[in-house]
Write a protein that holds these residues in place. Sequence first.
Motif, mmCIF file in Angstrom:
data_model
loop_
_atom_site.group_PDB
_atom_site.id
_atom_site.type_symbol
_atom_site.label_atom_id
_atom_site.label_comp_id
_atom_site.label_asym_id
_atom_site.label_seq_id
_atom_site.Cartn_x
_atom_site.Cartn_y
_atom_site.Cartn_z
ATOM 1 N N ARG A 277 4.517 -0.484 -13.005
ATOM 2 C CA ARG A 277 3.769 -1.038 -12.108
ATOM 3 C C ARG A 277 4.327 -0.609 -10.769
ATOM 4 N NH1 ARG A 277 5.448 -7.130 -13.807
ATOM 5 N NH2 ARG A 277 7.673 -6.809 -14.173
ATOM 6 N N LEU A 278 3.646 -0.498 -9.835
ATOM 7 C CA LEU A 278 3.983 -0.033 -8.307
ATOM 8 C C LEU A 278 3.649 -1.041 -7.339
ATOM 9 C CD1 LEU A 278 2.675 3.748 -8.498
ATOM 10 C CD2 LEU A 278 4.855 2.873 -9.051
ATOM 11 N N LEU A 279 4.246 -1.149 -6.187
ATOM 12 C CA LEU A 279 3.729 -2.023 -5.111
ATOM 13 C C LEU A 279 2.693 -1.616 -4.469
ATOM 14 C CD1 LEU A 279 6.798 -3.276 -2.818
ATOM 15 C CD2 LEU A 279 5.514 -4.527 -4.711
ATOM 16 N N ARG A 280 1.851 -2.285 -4.109
ATOM 17 C CA ARG A 280 0.713 -1.878 -3.031
ATOM 18 C C ARG A 280 1.124 -1.171 -2.034
ATOM 19 N NH1 ARG A 280 -1.925 -7.775 -2.786
ATOM 20 N NH2 ARG A 280 -3.086 -7.873 -4.566
ATOM 21 N N LYS A 281 0.370 0.062 -1.782
ATOM 22 C CA LYS A 281 0.621 0.905 -0.654
ATOM 23 C C LYS A 281 0.614 0.018 0.615
ATOM 24 C CE LYS A 281 -1.055 5.071 1.674
ATOM 25 N NZ LYS A 281 -1.934 6.367 1.755
ATOM 26 N N MET A 287 6.271 -3.002 5.564
ATOM 27 C CA MET A 287 7.532 -3.339 5.703
ATOM 28 C C MET A 287 7.939 -2.239 6.881
ATOM 29 S SD MET A 287 9.927 -4.932 4.874
ATOM 30 C CE MET A 287 11.629 -4.976 5.148
ATOM 31 N N ARG A 288 7.448 -0.947 6.863
ATOM 32 C CA ARG A 288 7.817 0.123 7.815
ATOM 33 C C ARG A 288 7.701 -0.299 9.206
ATOM 34 N NH1 ARG A 288 11.195 4.306 7.771
ATOM 35 N NH2 ARG A 288 10.548 5.903 9.506
ATOM 36 N N ARG A 289 6.482 -0.973 9.242
ATOM 37 C CA ARG A 289 6.095 -1.273 10.642
ATOM 38 C C ARG A 289 6.976 -2.781 11.032
ATOM 39 N NH1 ARG A 289 -0.352 -1.951 9.767
ATOM 40 N NH2 ARG A 289 -1.041 0.224 9.938
ATOM 41 N N LYS A 290 7.278 -3.477 10.041
ATOM 42 C CA LYS A 290 8.273 -4.580 10.411
ATOM 43 C C LYS A 290 9.587 -4.198 10.962
ATOM 44 C CE LYS A 290 7.787 -8.427 8.269
ATOM 45 N NZ LYS A 290 7.917 -9.714 6.965
ATOM 46 N N PHE A 294 11.926 -4.640 14.213
ATOM 47 C CA PHE A 294 13.152 -5.158 14.135
ATOM 48 C C PHE A 294 14.112 -4.364 14.984
ATOM 49 C CE2 PHE A 294 12.491 -7.600 9.706
ATOM 50 C CZ PHE A 294 12.194 -8.735 10.355
ATOM 51 N N VAL A 295 14.027 -3.164 14.857
ATOM 52 C CA VAL A 295 14.859 -2.268 15.654
ATOM 53 C C VAL A 295 14.757 -2.553 17.253
ATOM 54 C CG1 VAL A 295 15.086 0.208 16.278
ATOM 55 C CG2 VAL A 295 14.847 -0.368 13.715
ATOM 56 N N GLU A 296 13.528 -2.610 17.643
ATOM 57 C CA GLU A 296 13.343 -2.931 18.923
ATOM 58 C C GLU A 296 13.893 -4.211 19.459
ATOM 59 O OE1 GLU A 296 12.181 -1.020 21.724
ATOM 60 O OE2 GLU A 296 12.536 0.506 20.024
ATOM 61 N N LEU A 297 13.609 -5.433 18.562
ATOM 62 C CA LEU A 297 14.100 -6.590 18.765
ATOM 63 C C LEU A 297 15.485 -6.661 18.842
ATOM 64 C CD1 LEU A 297 11.626 -8.913 16.709
ATOM 65 C CD2 LEU A 297 11.502 -8.675 19.116
ATOM 66 N N TYR A 298 16.211 -6.116 17.779
ATOM 67 C CA TYR A 298 17.375 -5.919 17.765
ATOM 68 C C TYR A 298 18.223 -5.385 18.985
ATOM 69 C CZ TYR A 298 22.313 -5.495 15.933
ATOM 70 O OH TYR A 298 23.692 -5.553 15.845
ATOM 71 N N LYS A 329 12.822 4.535 -0.731
ATOM 72 C CA LYS A 329 13.810 5.199 0.369
ATOM 73 C C LYS A 329 13.068 5.698 1.515
ATOM 74 C CE LYS A 329 16.507 8.255 -2.073
ATOM 75 N NZ LYS A 329 16.735 9.494 -3.075
ATOM 76 N N ARG A 330 11.891 6.195 1.170
ATOM 77 C CA ARG A 330 11.227 6.620 2.361
ATOM 78 C C ARG A 330 10.819 5.347 3.539
ATOM 79 N NH1 ARG A 330 8.225 9.432 -1.505
ATOM 80 N NH2 ARG A 330 6.133 8.340 -1.274
ATOM 81 N N VAL A 331 10.749 4.411 3.092
ATOM 82 C CA VAL A 331 10.495 3.166 3.909
ATOM 83 C C VAL A 331 11.758 2.961 5.069
ATOM 84 C CG1 VAL A 331 10.057 0.709 4.183
ATOM 85 C CG2 VAL A 331 8.839 1.991 2.518
#
Length: 340
Positions: A277-281, A287-290, A294-298, A329-331
């Motif tokens: 099974r794979l995660l939905r795209k 998660m990448r957007r989140k 987070f980078v900006e908020l931190y 890994k890419r995320v």
Amino acid sequence: MPKTYNALFEKIYTFDNLYNAYLKARRCKRYKKEVLEFSSNIEEELFVLQSELMNGGYKTGQYRKFVIHEPKRRVISALPFRDRVIHHALCTVIEPLLEKKFINDSYACRSKKGTHASSNRLVEFLRRAQRKWNTVYCLKADISKFFPSVDHEALKNIIRRTIRCKRTLMLIDEIVDSADGDKGLPIGNLTSQLFANVYLNELDHFVKEKLQVKFYIRYMDDFVLLHSNKKQLHLWKVEIGDFLMHTLRLQLNYKTSVFPISHGVDFVGYRTWPTHRLLRKRSFIRMRRKLKKFVELYKHNKITLEKIKQSITSWLGHVKHSNSYNVVKRVFGGITFSKN
């Protein structure tokens, strides 16, 4: 005759039950302002609730509504903390009685069930079906606008087939009818999760007993049927649609479809085959957007590393049940947390 239960109301308003309900309601929220205010005067608050229940004076508070956009746009209706205590007290008493009538393969909001258990069960069903038949097809269905469409009178009539304690039914009616209009369960209420399972338990028994489907699994309003005959699945789709419309006043989502399992079954956050099974795209995209947010908020001291870690850990807990190591890994590639 189905078994019904009486003399339940006195169990709901005992001080011990209300106190345990308070402990459940405050879980993971104990430092929020309204919870702290309630907790600072806990005995008096619980005695007031107890008195309101005993005297028939309890009325549902005002809903606070807000919108979330992940995984899709939803209107959340949140009640004051004292109402959430009442909901826990009610569910503690009635849930075990209603649970007895649920089928084994209903997995949402139930003890020892959940998304991972339902995904594992789907893998088991896919493998068993593949051993049984040379070719396996899937009917993947969900219900259009399920929570806003639940009919209050139909729901209350279903509950009355199990519970006949009049005062308990009055409390249930008060909670069900606290939503605007004669339809809809507020997303955000503990009771809505239970009542949703009670409502769709009618569908479960129709599919298992009337249609006699061997491979059927449901998680809230998403459900899957497997069979070797594509025409049979299309026939079941029509029969299920008719049952939902005429008995529960619900409609199947237009995306409901029949396809070979070689395409993978999109269910509870995973795309599932008999072998893996794979995660939905879209889960990776979110998660990448989140992470970028987070980078900006931190960077501007608007979030702590601890909060970021909690979110990432939760997501990785979901990921670990799939074969998605390289995509993960890419995320996280190129993501660095630093302050100005």
